[in-house]
Design an enzyme around this catalytic site. Structure first.
Site, short mmCIF file in Angstrom:
data_model
loop_
_atom_site.label_atom_id
_atom_site.label_comp_id
_atom_site.label_asym_id
_atom_site.label_seq_id
_atom_site.Cartn_x
_atom_site.Cartn_y
_atom_site.Cartn_z
N SER A 61 1.04 -1.25 0.08
CA SER A 61 -0.11 0.17 0.20
C SER A 61 0.92 0.92 -0.01
O SER A 61 1.64 1.22 0.42
CB SER A 61 -0.52 0.29 1.35
OG SER A 61 -1.69 -0.76 1.14
N1 SAH Z 1 0.41 -5.58 3.99
C1 SAH Z 1 1.41 -6.16 2.73
C2 SAH Z 1 0.69 -5.83 1.57
C3 SAH Z 1 -0.38 -6.74 1.09
S1 SAH Z 1 -1.36 -6.74 -0.37
C4 SAH Z 1 2.78 -4.79 2.74
O1 SAH Z 1 2.45 -4.41 4.07
O2 SAH Z 1 3.62 -5.21 1.88
C5 SAH Z 1 -2.08 -8.30 -0.06
C6 SAH Z 1 -0.99 -8.83 0.59
O3 SAH Z 1 -2.36 -10.26 0.46
C7 SAH Z 1 -0.93 -9.82 -0.97
O4 SAH Z 1 0.58 -9.82 -0.31
C8 SAH Z 1 -2.17 -11.41 -1.20
O5 SAH Z 1 -0.96 -12.38 -1.61
C9 SAH Z 1 -2.35 -11.95 0.56
N2 SAH Z 1 -3.39 -12.27 0.38
C10 SAH Z 1 -4.75 -12.48 -0.56
N3 SAH Z 1 -5.56 -13.02 -0.35
C11 SAH Z 1 -4.77 -14.12 0.97
C12 SAH Z 1 -5.73 -15.01 2.24
N4 SAH Z 1 -6.49 -15.62 2.12
N5 SAH Z 1 -5.13 -15.37 3.43
C13 SAH Z 1 -3.47 -14.50 3.08
N6 SAH Z 1 -2.61 -13.94 2.47
C14 SAH Z 1 -3.60 -13.32 1.01
#
Ligand code: SAH
Length: 224
Positions: A61
């Site tokens: 983000s």
């Molecule tokens: N908080 C992160 C950015 C998140 S992007 C940072 O600081 O970099 C959203 C993330 O959620 C992605 O890496 C994606 O793979 C993960 N994601 C999506 N669905 C998910 C699920 N069901 N369980 C765990 N992670 C998930």
């Protein structure tokens, strides 16, 4: 300009814009080296206020979103936090800096769940390099089920877009009085950021603003 100087400029700008107001969140944003959570080729953009690609078609983000979510969660020393969507590990490190700062008498802990194995490995490495691996546990699993083994959590942070019907595990695994921060809505057309406080069986819902996150996949997420 050094990474440190660029980071300070970014945070000054977020303060001026009124995004960052909490002294502890400001301290954490100044301390955690965001560039070390990014792929080599993205590092020069680390301190621009924009989302960036982190591999596997996923994004970190924009810093203002990290800051807002940390403020909304009212993270405090000692909190046990669950994050869904580890990605690069940056937001987990920010949370760790707030709940378990150096010298904390009652350090908290961050559990963070990531779906994609490659990102799990990468995040574990990033957290090690930056010295947060003792305060953050990265789990490779489907985050829509939460992590009942360590529940209840003081705070739950969801950093991927949830369907309008929020996975029940998030509500169940939040402690009474705890706060959930979650983007929910449509997979492709944006979401609303909600801050939800649990009072027994009652959930007090505060609608914040329009946002755009990558979708939450898995059992109670959006279909792949
Ligand atoms: N908080 C992160 C950015 C998140 S992007 C940072 O600081 O970099 C959203 C993330 O959620 C992605 O890496 C994606 O793979 C993960 N994601 C999506 N669905 C998910 C699920 N069901 N369980 C765990 N992670 C998930």
């Amino acid at each position: 300009m050094s990474f440190e100087e660029k980071r300070k400029d970014l945070i000054d700008d977020l303060k001026k814009r009124g995004v960052l107001t909490n002294a502890e969140v400001i301290r954490a944003m100044l301390k955690v080296p965001r560039h070390l959570f990014l792929p080599e080729e993205a590092r020069s953009s680390a301190y621009m206020d924009s989302p960036l690609l982190i591999g596997m078609n996923q994004t970190i983000s924009a810093p203002h979103m990290n800051a807002m979510m940390c403020e909304y969660l009212k993270l405090e020393e000692g909190d046990k936090v669950l994050e869904i969507g580890t990605g690069s590990g940056y937001h987990a490190a920010l949370c760790a800096e707030l709940v378990a700062p150096d010298g904390a008498r009652t350090p908290g802990h961050v559990y963070t769940i990531e779906y994609h194995e490659e990102l799990v490995k990468n995040a574990i490495n990033n957290l090690k390099v930056t010295g947060y691996d003792d305060r953050v546990t990265v789990l490779h699993a489907d985050g829509t089920l939460g992590y009942p083994q360590e529940a209840p959590y003081d705070k739950i942070l969801v950093t991927a877009a949830s369907p309008e019907k929020v996975p029940q595990a998030f509500k169940d695994q939040l402690r009474d009085g705890g706060i959930l921060c979650i983007p929910a809505g449509s997979k492709n057309y944006g979401q609303t950021l909600y801050v939800v406080r649990k009072h027994g069986n009652v959930f007090e819902i505060d609608k914040k603003c329009g946002v755009r996150f990558v979708p939450l996949v898995g059992q109670y997420g959006f279909e792949n």
